[in-house]
Design a protein around this motif. Sequence first.
Motif, PDB file in Angstrom:
ATOM      1  N   GLY A   1       7.577  -5.243  -9.258  1.00 56.45           N
ATOM      2  CA  GLY A   1       6.302  -4.567  -9.453  1.00 56.45           C
ATOM      3  C   GLY A   1       6.475  -3.406 -10.407  1.00 56.45           C
ATOM      4  N   GLY A   2       5.394  -2.693 -10.675  1.00 57.87           N
ATOM      5  CA  GLY A   2       5.433  -1.608 -11.630  1.00 57.87           C
ATOM      6  C   GLY A   2       5.568  -0.245 -10.980  1.00 57.87           C
ATOM      7  N   VAL A   3       4.631   0.639 -11.311  1.00 56.13           N
ATOM      8  CA  VAL A   3       4.721   2.021 -10.852  1.00 56.13           C
ATOM      9  C   VAL A   3       4.633   2.128  -9.329  1.00 56.13           C
ATOM     10  CG1 VAL A   3       2.239   2.577 -10.988  1.00 56.13           C
ATOM     11  CG2 VAL A   3       3.953   4.370 -11.433  1.00 56.13           C
ATOM     12  N   MET A   4       4.038   1.127  -8.679  1.00 51.92           N
ATOM     13  CA  MET A   4       3.970   1.135  -7.215  1.00 51.92           C
ATOM     14  C   MET A   4       5.362   1.131  -6.603  1.00 51.92           C
ATOM     15  SD  MET A   4       1.841   0.964  -4.533  1.00 51.92           S
ATOM     16  CE  MET A   4       2.955   1.995  -3.594  1.00 51.92           C
ATOM     17  N   LEU A   5       6.261   0.287  -7.140  1.00 49.26           N
ATOM     18  CA  LEU A   5       7.615   0.196  -6.595  1.00 49.26           C
ATOM     19  C   LEU A   5       8.573   1.213  -7.213  1.00 49.26           C
ATOM     20  CD1 LEU A   5       8.253  -3.620  -6.078  1.00 49.26           C
ATOM     21  CD2 LEU A   5       7.824  -1.853  -4.377  1.00 49.26           C
ATOM     22  N   ASP A   6       8.133   1.881  -8.263  1.00 44.87           N
ATOM     23  CA  ASP A   6       8.955   2.915  -8.883  1.00 44.87           C
ATOM     24  C   ASP A   6       8.669   4.282  -8.266  1.00 44.87           C
ATOM     25  OD1 ASP A   6      10.723   4.213 -10.655  1.00 44.87           O
ATOM     26  OD2 ASP A   6       9.111   4.544 -12.117  1.00 44.87           O
ATOM     27  N   LEU A   7       7.402   4.673  -8.265  1.00 47.84           N
ATOM     28  CA  LEU A   7       7.012   5.995  -7.782  1.00 47.84           C
ATOM     29  C   LEU A   7       6.178   5.944  -6.504  1.00 47.84           C
ATOM     30  CD1 LEU A   7       5.961   7.619 -11.200  1.00 47.84           C
ATOM     31  CD2 LEU A   7       8.253   7.474 -10.183  1.00 47.84           C
ATOM     32  N   GLY A   8       5.266   4.981  -6.434  1.00 47.47           N
ATOM     33  CA  GLY A   8       4.379   4.912  -5.280  1.00 47.47           C
ATOM     34  C   GLY A   8       5.120   4.737  -3.969  1.00 47.47           C
ATOM     35  N   ILE A   9       6.218   4.005  -3.989  1.00 43.90           N
ATOM     36  CA  ILE A   9       6.998   3.778  -2.781  1.00 43.90           C
ATOM     37  C   ILE A   9       7.499   5.092  -2.188  1.00 43.90           C
ATOM     38  CG2 ILE A   9       9.186   3.444  -4.020  1.00 43.90           C
ATOM     39  CD1 ILE A   9       9.873   1.279  -1.975  1.00 43.90           C
ATOM     40  N   VAL A  10       7.790   6.051  -3.049  1.00 42.54           N
ATOM     41  CA  VAL A  10       8.236   7.364  -2.586  1.00 42.54           C
ATOM     42  C   VAL A  10       7.111   8.079  -1.845  1.00 42.54           C
ATOM     43  CG1 VAL A  10       8.988   9.646  -3.356  1.00 42.54           C
ATOM     44  CG2 VAL A  10       9.989   7.597  -4.378  1.00 42.54           C
ATOM     45  N   LEU A  11       5.897   8.002  -2.386  1.00 46.21           N
ATOM     46  CA  LEU A  11       4.753   8.652  -1.752  1.00 46.21           C
ATOM     47  C   LEU A  11       4.440   8.032  -0.407  1.00 46.21           C
ATOM     48  CD1 LEU A  11       2.497   8.943  -4.928  1.00 46.21           C
ATOM     49  CD2 LEU A  11       4.082  10.658  -4.001  1.00 46.21           C
ATOM     50  N   ILE A  12       4.486   6.690  -0.341  1.00 44.08           N
ATOM     51  CA  ILE A  12       4.263   6.006   0.923  1.00 44.08           C
ATOM     52  C   ILE A  12       5.300   6.458   1.948  1.00 44.08           C
ATOM     53  CG2 ILE A  12       4.230   3.771   2.093  1.00 44.08           C
ATOM     54  CD1 ILE A  12       1.854   4.148   0.259  1.00 44.08           C
ATOM     55  N   ASP A  13       6.556   6.510   1.523  1.00 45.57           N
ATOM     56  CA  ASP A  13       7.618   6.895   2.444  1.00 45.57           C
ATOM     57  C   ASP A  13       7.475   8.331   2.908  1.00 45.57           C
ATOM     58  OD1 ASP A  13      10.207   6.047   3.736  1.00 45.57           O
ATOM     59  OD2 ASP A  13      10.889   7.841   2.689  1.00 45.57           O
ATOM     60  N   LEU A  14       7.084   9.228   2.002  1.00 49.50           N
ATOM     61  CA  LEU A  14       6.894  10.622   2.397  1.00 49.50           C
ATOM     62  C   LEU A  14       5.841  10.742   3.492  1.00 49.50           C
ATOM     63  CD1 LEU A  14       6.972  12.771  -0.871  1.00 49.50           C
ATOM     64  CD2 LEU A  14       8.400  13.076   1.154  1.00 49.50           C
ATOM     65  N   MET A  15       4.714  10.058   3.314  1.00 52.69           N
ATOM     66  CA  MET A  15       3.651  10.134   4.305  1.00 52.69           C
ATOM     67  C   MET A  15       4.100   9.558   5.638  1.00 52.69           C
ATOM     68  SD  MET A  15       0.073   9.508   2.223  1.00 52.69           S
ATOM     69  CE  MET A  15       0.504   8.011   1.338  1.00 52.69           C
ATOM     70  N   LEU A  16       4.862   8.467   5.608  1.00 55.87           N
ATOM     71  CA  LEU A  16       5.323   7.839   6.842  1.00 55.87           C
ATOM     72  C   LEU A  16       6.436   8.640   7.512  1.00 55.87           C
ATOM     73  CD1 LEU A  16       5.482   4.110   5.663  1.00 55.87           C
ATOM     74  CD2 LEU A  16       3.727   5.143   7.108  1.00 55.87           C
ATOM     75  N   TRP A  17       7.445   8.992   6.740  1.00 56.98           N
ATOM     76  CA  TRP A  17       8.638   9.655   7.299  1.00 56.98           C
ATOM     77  C   TRP A  17       8.312  11.037   7.858  1.00 56.98           C
ATOM     78  CZ3 TRP A  17      11.496  13.797   4.746  1.00 56.98           C
ATOM     79  CH2 TRP A  17      12.670  14.160   5.430  1.00 56.98           C
ATOM     80  N   LEU A  18       7.543  11.822   7.112  1.00 60.21           N
ATOM     81  CA  LEU A  18       7.237  13.179   7.559  1.00 60.21           C
ATOM     82  C   LEU A  18       6.366  13.205   8.805  1.00 60.21           C
ATOM     83  CD1 LEU A  18       6.750  14.993   4.126  1.00 60.21           C
ATOM     84  CD2 LEU A  18       8.510  15.491   5.838  1.00 60.21           C
TER      85      LEU A  18
END
Length: 336
Positions: A173-190
């Motif tokens: 995938g594109g920016v979703m798997l490059d940068l977006g995955i980090v944002l998803i993880d931040l919201m979930l992990w925190l």
Amino acid sequence: MRKTRIALIGAGNIAQSIHLPILTKLPGVEVVALCDRNKSKAKMLAEKYKIPHIAREVNELLAIDGIDAVDICTSTDAHYEVAVACLEAGKDALIEKPLARSWQEAAMIDETAKRHERKVMVAMNHRFRPDTITLKSIIERGELGKFHYIKSGWLKQRSSEQKWLSQADISGGGVMLDLGIVLIDLMLWLTNFPKVHSVRAVMQKHQTKNVEDFVTGFLNFADDTVGIFETSWTLQRPEELYYCNFFGDKGSAFINPLKIIRRKGNEFVSTESPDATRSKTALYQKSYQNELQHFVNAVQGLVPVASTPAEAVHRMRIIDALYVSARERTEILLDA
């Protein structure tokens, strides 16, 4: 204690700029081998960092005696095959994000690790930033109360050095798997991985043909918390923007830099973390130092693995649903 002997697989940009410079300086670590299809590049880097062994293929690498763990920095399409081979050979593994191109590949890596009783850690370095570590502890103490809204974003220009990111069959995938995955993880992990009820996404291609370069998404959590994110390689913005904002009933938190806001009477009181004075480069470097040290400590049995493959499978299910939502232009229920 004997040094942990690590082999690095994949000698691209992230390996050269981050992993090798840090790993070769960590106490208690010996980088004993380097594997890359470009053997001349591997030889050059091995000479630079005084690494005794090089290999072109993974099976050649795994024939080298004494390797305790591998650090996988290949392109995403190779993660599954390389990880499974290493795990089956009895090696622990650190794998750069994303763990795989889909939740199915991620699940198979997780299953292989469990079957062979090996330790696998997914390299989500933002979890190891000093500011996010501080915020995690504040949230876990309940200082911000119950969240009702989370907003995050990462906007930056695409790196010309990583052209494979725009090739869907390689990157997944594109920016979703490059940068977006980090944002998803931040919201979930925190927020300690609350259940996600449904997702909705819009993805666009402005300067790329095969993958998305702009995404805006919506996560509806089961407790009615709303999470919104935006990410892009191509929005016309001269400087990088990276943020994650949490709004609770007792206070709010803002990253980057970290700022905590609480209400006292009729006034709002703002507190900035000492890390707010650090440069973005310093925070970035420190996150990787903390991450790689944690992995080594986990291999040595000193700490549990952080950023597990099981978490990655959960995260990839959400991301796959976001892709379906964008393609079908509808909300996707994860409960179903």
